[in-house]
Design an enzyme around this catalytic site. Structure first.
Site, PDB file in Angstrom:
ATOM      1  N   VAL A  63      66.569  38.317  71.329  1.00 37.66           N
ATOM      2  CA  VAL A  63      66.407  36.908  71.456  1.00 37.66           C
ATOM      3  C   VAL A  63      64.959  36.514  71.733  1.00 37.66           C
ATOM      4  CG1 VAL A  63      66.697  34.738  72.957  1.00 37.66           C
ATOM      5  CG2 VAL A  63      68.617  36.563  72.233  1.00 37.66           C
TER       6      VAL A  63
ATOM      7  N   ARG B  96      60.049  49.996  80.346  1.00 39.07           N
ATOM      8  CA  ARG B  96      60.607  50.521  79.273  1.00 39.07           C
ATOM      9  C   ARG B  96      59.850  50.111  77.844  1.00 39.07           C
ATOM     10  NH1 ARG B  96      65.425  49.531  81.544  1.00 39.07           N
ATOM     11  NH2 ARG B  96      65.698  47.475  80.624  1.00 39.07           N
ATOM     12  N   SER B  97      59.372  48.893  77.698  1.00 40.46           N
ATOM     13  CA  SER B  97      58.692  48.589  76.707  1.00 40.46           C
ATOM     14  C   SER B  97      57.267  48.138  76.786  1.00 40.46           C
ATOM     15  CB  SER B  97      59.423  47.318  75.921  1.00 40.46           C
ATOM     16  OG  SER B  97      60.582  47.631  75.542  1.00 40.46           O
TER      17      SER B  97
ATOM     18  N   ARG C  94      73.258  28.611  84.603  1.00 42.31           N
ATOM     19  CA  ARG C  94      73.886  27.510  83.938  1.00 42.31           C
ATOM     20  C   ARG C  94      74.854  26.591  84.849  1.00 42.31           C
ATOM     21  NH1 ARG C  94      75.927  31.577  79.312  1.00 42.31           N
ATOM     22  NH2 ARG C  94      73.786  32.067  78.532  1.00 42.31           N
TER      23      ARG C  94
ATOM     24  N   CYS D 177      75.899  31.120  73.635  1.00 40.03           N
ATOM     25  CA  CYS D 177      75.638  30.715  72.329  1.00 40.03           C
ATOM     26  C   CYS D 177      77.109  30.207  71.565  1.00 40.03           C
ATOM     27  CB  CYS D 177      75.466  32.384  71.915  1.00 40.03           C
ATOM     28  SG  CYS D 177      76.226  33.670  71.923  1.00 40.03           S
TER      29      CYS D 177
ATOM     30  N   SER E 115      75.470  41.120  67.652  1.00 41.01           N
ATOM     31  CA  SER E 115      73.967  40.694  68.001  1.00 41.01           C
ATOM     32  C   SER E 115      74.270  40.007  69.341  1.00 41.01           C
ATOM     33  CB  SER E 115      73.098  40.137  66.915  1.00 41.01           C
ATOM     34  OG  SER E 115      73.596  39.028  66.573  1.00 41.01           O
ATOM     35  N   GLY E 116      75.232  39.147  69.546  1.00 44.85           N
ATOM     36  CA  GLY E 116      75.270  38.434  70.797  1.00 44.85           C
ATOM     37  C   GLY E 116      75.083  39.297  72.071  1.00 44.85           C
TER      38      GLY E 116
ATOM     39  N   HIS F  81      77.778  33.533  64.576  1.00 43.68           N
ATOM     40  CA  HIS F  81      79.158  33.385  65.412  1.00 43.68           C
ATOM     41  C   HIS F  81      79.939  32.479  64.495  1.00 43.68           C
ATOM     42  CE1 HIS F  81      77.855  35.761  68.448  1.00 43.68           C
ATOM     43  NE2 HIS F  81      77.817  34.862  69.420  1.00 43.68           N
TER      44      HIS F  81
HETATM   45  N1  LIG Z   1      71.827  37.906  71.683  1.00 42.58           N
HETATM   46  C1  LIG Z   1      72.179  36.558  71.761  1.00 42.58           C
HETATM   47  O1  LIG Z   1      72.988  36.066  70.700  1.00 42.58           O
HETATM   48  C2  LIG Z   1      72.303  35.750  73.124  1.00 42.58           C
HETATM   49  C3  LIG Z   1      72.714  34.310  72.847  1.00 42.58           C
HETATM   50  C4  LIG Z   1      72.756  33.732  74.082  1.00 42.58           C
HETATM   51  C5  LIG Z   1      72.067  34.151  75.311  1.00 42.58           C
HETATM   52  N2  LIG Z   1      71.657  35.321  75.193  1.00 42.58           N
HETATM   53  C6  LIG Z   1      70.979  36.213  76.313  1.00 42.58           C
HETATM   54  O2  LIG Z   1      69.824  36.567  76.198  1.00 42.58           O
HETATM   55  C7  LIG Z   1      69.449  37.433  76.952  1.00 42.58           C
HETATM   56  C8  LIG Z   1      68.733  38.581  76.236  1.00 42.58           C
HETATM   57  O3  LIG Z   1      69.628  39.016  75.205  1.00 42.58           O
HETATM   58  P1  LIG Z   1      69.098  39.846  73.921  1.00 42.58           P
HETATM   59  O4  LIG Z   1      70.301  39.821  72.991  1.00 42.58           O
HETATM   60  O5  LIG Z   1      67.936  39.575  73.338  1.00 42.58           O
HETATM   61  O6  LIG Z   1      69.430  41.174  74.679  1.00 42.58           O
HETATM   62  P2  LIG Z   1      68.406  42.433  74.244  1.00 42.58           P
HETATM   63  O7  LIG Z   1      68.131  42.816  72.774  1.00 42.58           O
HETATM   64  O8  LIG Z   1      69.026  43.765  74.842  1.00 42.58           O
HETATM   65  O9  LIG Z   1      67.107  42.331  74.900  1.00 42.58           O
HETATM   66  C9  LIG Z   1      66.950  42.508  76.423  1.00 42.58           C
HETATM   67  C10 LIG Z   1      65.428  41.931  76.842  1.00 42.58           C
HETATM   68  O10 LIG Z   1      65.283  42.100  78.275  1.00 42.58           O
HETATM   69  C11 LIG Z   1      64.320  43.006  78.611  1.00 42.58           C
HETATM   70  N3  LIG Z   1      64.906  43.499  80.249  1.00 42.58           N
HETATM   71  C12 LIG Z   1      65.978  43.934  80.360  1.00 42.58           C
HETATM   72  N4  LIG Z   1      65.815  44.484  81.665  1.00 42.58           N
HETATM   73  C13 LIG Z   1      64.938  44.016  82.251  1.00 42.58           C
HETATM   74  C14 LIG Z   1      64.184  43.961  83.470  1.00 42.58           C
HETATM   75  N5  LIG Z   1      64.910  44.474  84.328  1.00 42.58           N
HETATM   76  N6  LIG Z   1      62.861  43.524  83.583  1.00 42.58           N
HETATM   77  C15 LIG Z   1      62.351  42.918  82.645  1.00 42.58           C
HETATM   78  N7  LIG Z   1      62.926  42.703  81.339  1.00 42.58           N
HETATM   79  C16 LIG Z   1      64.001  43.152  81.221  1.00 42.58           C
HETATM   80  C17 LIG Z   1      64.526  43.983  77.795  1.00 42.58           C
HETATM   81  O11 LIG Z   1      62.865  44.641  77.838  1.00 42.58           O
HETATM   82  P3  LIG Z   1      62.999  46.399  77.660  1.00 42.58           P
HETATM   83  O12 LIG Z   1      62.746  46.252  76.213  1.00 42.58           O
HETATM   84  O13 LIG Z   1      61.720  46.925  78.392  1.00 42.58           O
HETATM   85  O14 LIG Z   1      64.216  46.798  77.997  1.00 42.58           O
HETATM   86  C18 LIG Z   1      64.425  43.403  76.441  1.00 42.58           C
HETATM   87  O15 LIG Z   1      63.172  42.723  76.169  1.00 42.58           O
HETATM   88  C19 LIG Z   1      70.574  38.029  77.913  1.00 42.58           C
HETATM   89  O16 LIG Z   1      70.608  37.302  79.141  1.00 42.58           O
HETATM   90  C20 LIG Z   1      71.923  37.392  76.992  1.00 42.58           C
HETATM   91  O17 LIG Z   1      73.009  37.242  77.595  1.00 42.58           O
HETATM   92  C21 LIG Z   1      71.590  36.466  74.270  1.00 42.58           C
END
Ligand SMILES: NC(=O)c1ccc[n+]([C@@H]2O[C@H](COP(=O)([O-])OP(=O)(O)OC[C@H]3O[C@@H](n4cnc5c(N)ncnc54)[C@H](OP(=O)(O)O)[C@@H]3O)[C@@H](O)[C@H]2O)c1
Length: 336
Positions: free
Chosen positions: A12, A37-38, A97, A126, A156-157, A238
């Site tokens: 995201v 990590r990143s 939310r 989403c 990807s969700g 989706h």
């Molecule tokens: N994917 C979707 O379609 C979607 C839709 C609606 C809402 N969301 C929500 O959006 C959020 C992110 O989803 P995503 O799909 O992008 O997940 P993702 O690909 O797993 O990415 C997670 C991100 O969060 C960071 N992160 C994780 N733990 C952290 C911490 N303790 N401190 C700081 N940064 C941290 C990660 O950083 P690192 O690289 O350093 O680990 C990475 O940048 C989630 O809350 C999810 O529920 C996602």
């Protein structure tokens, strides 16, 4: 306006960055925040390499807007810090939310709730976003009483790790062994289980759709919502099969006109026409097709609703909220 993205290295976060590249109100480079990590990783923005930093107590100083996509726990910890530093936080996780002080916003429906000062705004789930985009105009026109949904949700969700798990299982099928993200094999399969069990027979994702849809539409128990949420081996996009029951009879052609007049929707009026997840991927719109009468009642309507979960389901909705806030801060009309 100076902004940051917390979760910039995630699916995201990267989608938000890509959408922000063309936003004229954003003149300064965004600050990219991640976990340790990143930290140090470079991500391209408008042709320049920006370096990710680990989030910390001083990360939000001097910023006005913070876009969060780093999970619920991270959001609970850092959103109050960002707000107290003067930021408007737009959060993609489920952490805020249902918080009465944090509006739950889909700009086309309730964008007027976006304020100009510090605070926390929640981006809905989403699946909720794309479904409520189709339900809201029909509710206004025909009075929706019941909404019954079955979702078919992309991997990807569930984030970057989920995409990698499906790619690996697909390559190694059928001898891929157990996965870390999904409870059962995801490749060439369908799983009716998203999120934790809520104890009443539902999974978390299903109760999110119920409660969030009621909140966005400012409705209570008079709106009856049921949802079965399924994960399918689609990378992005989706889909949802939706059945509505309204207060009065609904003509499917009239419903299609109502939907076509609503911003952000692309509507196919032929009941045999539709869009697929692969067609929606990479776009910001919500697609509504297969619009047809419920053979059991003249008050019923059946729909097929598709959107990119990373775009309108998350990043684009958040950027639209940011756009609205930026316009309010500059005194201009939204989108100007
Ligand atoms: N994917 C979707 O379609 C979607 C839709 C609606 C809402 N969301 C929500 O959006 C959020 C992110 O989803 P995503 O799909 O992008 O997940 P993702 O690909 O797993 O990415 C997670 C991100 O969060 C960071 N992160 C994780 N733990 C952290 C911490 N303790 N401190 C700081 N940064 C941290 C990660 O950083 P690192 O690289 O350093 O680990 C990475 O940048 C989630 O809350 C999810 O529920 C996602």
């Amino acid at each position: 306006m100076r902004i940051c993205i917390l979760g910039a290295s995630g699916l995201v976060g990267r989608a938000m960055l890509s959408l922000l590249e063309t936003q004229p109100w954003l003149t300064a480079d965004p600050v990219l925040l991640t976990s340790a990590r990143s930290a140090g990783q470079e991500i391209s923005f408008r042709g320049r390499a920006l370096v990710c930093r680990e989030v910390g107590p001083d990360s939000f100083d001097g910023l006005q807007l913070a876009l969060f996509s780093a999970g619920g726990g991270t959001s609970l910890r850092w959103a109050p810090v960002a707000r107290d530093a003067g930021c408007l936080v737009v959060d993609n996780s489920s952490a805020w939310r249902m918080d009465p002080d944090s509006p739950l916003v889909v700009p086309e429906i309730n964008g007027h709730l976006v304020g100009r000062g510090p605070g926390i705004i929640a981006n809905p789930n989403c699946s909720t976003i794309q479904i409520v985009m189709a339900v809201a105009p029909l509710d206004a026109a025909f009075g929706v009483r019941e909404c019954h949904v079955t979702t078919l949700q992309a991997v990807s969700g569930a984030g970057q790790a989920a995409v990698q798990e499906l790619e690996r299982q697909s390559r190694q099928y059928p001898d891929h062994g157990p996965g870390d993200v999904f409870p059962r094999p995801m490749a060439f399969n369908a799983l009716p289980a998203i999120g934790r069990q809520t104890g009443d027979g539902a999974y978390e994702e299903e109760s999110k759709v119920l409660h969030e849809m009621r909140r966005i539409l400012a409705r209570g128990e008079d709106l009856h919502v049921t949802c079965t949420a399924t994960r399918v081996p689609v990378m992005t996009g989706h889909s949802a099969a939706v059945r509505l029951v309204c207060e009065k009879p609904v003509d499917p052609r009239e419903a299609a006109w109502v939907l076509a007049a609503f911003p952000g929707l692309v509507v196919t009026t032929d009941p045999y026409d539709y869009h697929t997840a692969r067609e929606a991927a990479g776009t910001n719109e919500v697609y509504v097709g297969r619009i047809r009468r419920d053979p059991g009642t003249a008050r019923g309507l059946l729909l097929w609703v598709v959107a990119d979960n990373l775009r309108k389901g998350a990043a684009w909705n958040a950027v639209q909220i940011a756009q609205t806030a930026a316009a309010a801060a500059s005194g201009a009309a939204p989108g100007a």
